[in-house]
Enzyme design. Structure first.
Site, PDB file in Angstrom:
ATOM      1  CB  SER A 135      -0.879  -0.001   1.250  1.00  0.00           C
ATOM      2  OG  SER A 135      -1.520   1.236   1.442  1.00  0.00           O
ATOM      3  CE1 TYR A 158      -4.038  -1.960   5.826  1.00  0.00           C
ATOM      4  CE2 TYR A 158      -3.388   0.254   5.207  1.00  0.00           C
ATOM      5  CZ  TYR A 158      -3.798  -1.008   4.857  1.00  0.00           C
ATOM      6  OH  TYR A 158      -3.972  -1.327   3.539  1.00  0.00           O
TER       7      TYR A 158
END
Length: 325
Positions: A135, A158
């Site tokens: 990501s 995250y």
């Protein structure tokens, strides 16, 4: 493009997609389902087919297998039974709000699950291409635009899970020769995204229901880059097509369009002909202020570039949500 995709499909026969019932996985499945021998989707809940259903994908054509990527024995059995040649590892706990209060779950799924999939690829030894989703969040608060050679400095739970996933995936190429390529996408959007924690589907739904669109307080001036999901699918396929060049590498995948969250919501209101006012809501989780990518590397190595601009993509998504909601 048709010539390129025909070459890709000839390389891919037996495909595994973890996270295949999710947003990107469903769009990827729809693109390839009629052009490869088998598509197998590993999912924790067979009933979670909302995006596949929203896209009209015939689930009877899919090997939909219930199991958890945290279960290594399950993953090994999958490889032994279906003999995959191509793996798209998209499965993850992808919501910042769910990761932050439960770091063990976040790391077990995002890091441990990735290790399990990659180790199965290593042991099986016949996989020709593995695409692992990292990501843009893996960079943390780094220099902008993000470049692939920058250090990965995730801080939030995250973000850290994606930084670790990214490094681990490429280590399987460096140490064991597993043909892994890593993707670092900007924020994906488009029709059929049933995850209403995300800013675009959440606010389209709110406006359609006559509710005020919502921004987390303090995030209105945050700069983000949004990528149409169909362009993301094309990027993933281009990386598989060129796996001899792309293996061992990480690639930024973005549209090149930057916008603040407030501007995004204002554009949605205009496109939907609404005079509703934006509501600001307190948040209790960490968030990076500005994020956008330099995607020159993937264009240089594969020829991929985004085709759909933000306005076009939002118009398509709005029409899609009018139908499914």
């Amino acid at each position: 493009n048709k010539i390129i995709y025909m070459r890709i499909y000839k390389k891919m026969d037996k495909v595994l997609i973890t996270g295949g019932t999710g947003f990107l996985g469903s769009h990827l499945t729809k693109r390839i389902i009629d052009k490869v021998e088998t598509v197998t989707i590993a999912t924790t809940d067979i009933r979670q087919q909302t995006t596949l259903k929203a896209l009209g994908v015939d689930v009877d054509k899919i090997n939909l297998v219930k199991g958890d990527i945290r279960d290594f024995d399950f993953i090994k059995l999958l490889f032994n039974e279906y003999e995959f040649d191509t793996v798209f590892h998209l499965g993850a706990l992808s919501e910042v709000k769910k990761c932050q209060p439960d770091p063990k779950l976040a790391f077990d799924v995002n890091v441990g699950g990735t290790v399990n999939v990659l180790e199965a690829c290593r042991l099986y030894g016949k996989v020709k291409a593995v695409v692992v989703s990292s990501s843009d969040k893996a960079y943390g608060s780094g220099r902008l635009p993000y470049l692939e050679e920058q250090s990965l400095n995730g801080v939030g739970t995250y973000e850290v899970s994606k930084s670790a996933t990214d490094l681990i995936a490429r280590s399987f190429y460096s140490n064991y020769g597993v043909p892994v390529v890593v993707t670092r996408c900007s924020n994906l959007y488009g029709g059929g995204d049933m995850n209403f924690t995300r800013v675009i589907p959440n606010n389209i739904r709110k406006i359609l229901n006559g509710e005020n669109p919502m921004i987390w307080k303090g995030s209105e001036e945050s700069i983000r880059e949004f990528l149409y999901v169909g362009d993301a699918v094309s990027a993933y396929l281009s990386l598989v097509e060129n796996i001899d060049i792309t293996k061992g590498e990480a690639y930024n995948i973005g549209s090149g369009e930057k916008i603040t969250i407030k501007e995004l919501l204002q554009q949605l209101l205009i496109l939907m002909g609404s005079d509703l006012k934006i509501k600001y809501v307190h948040k209790d989780f960490p968030e990076i202020s500005h994020q956008y990518l330099d995607s020159d590397k993937i264009y240089s190595d594969t020829g991929w570039g985004a085709k759909i601009n933000l306005r076009e993509g939002l118009e398509e998504a709005i029409e899609n949500y009018k139908e499914i909601l």
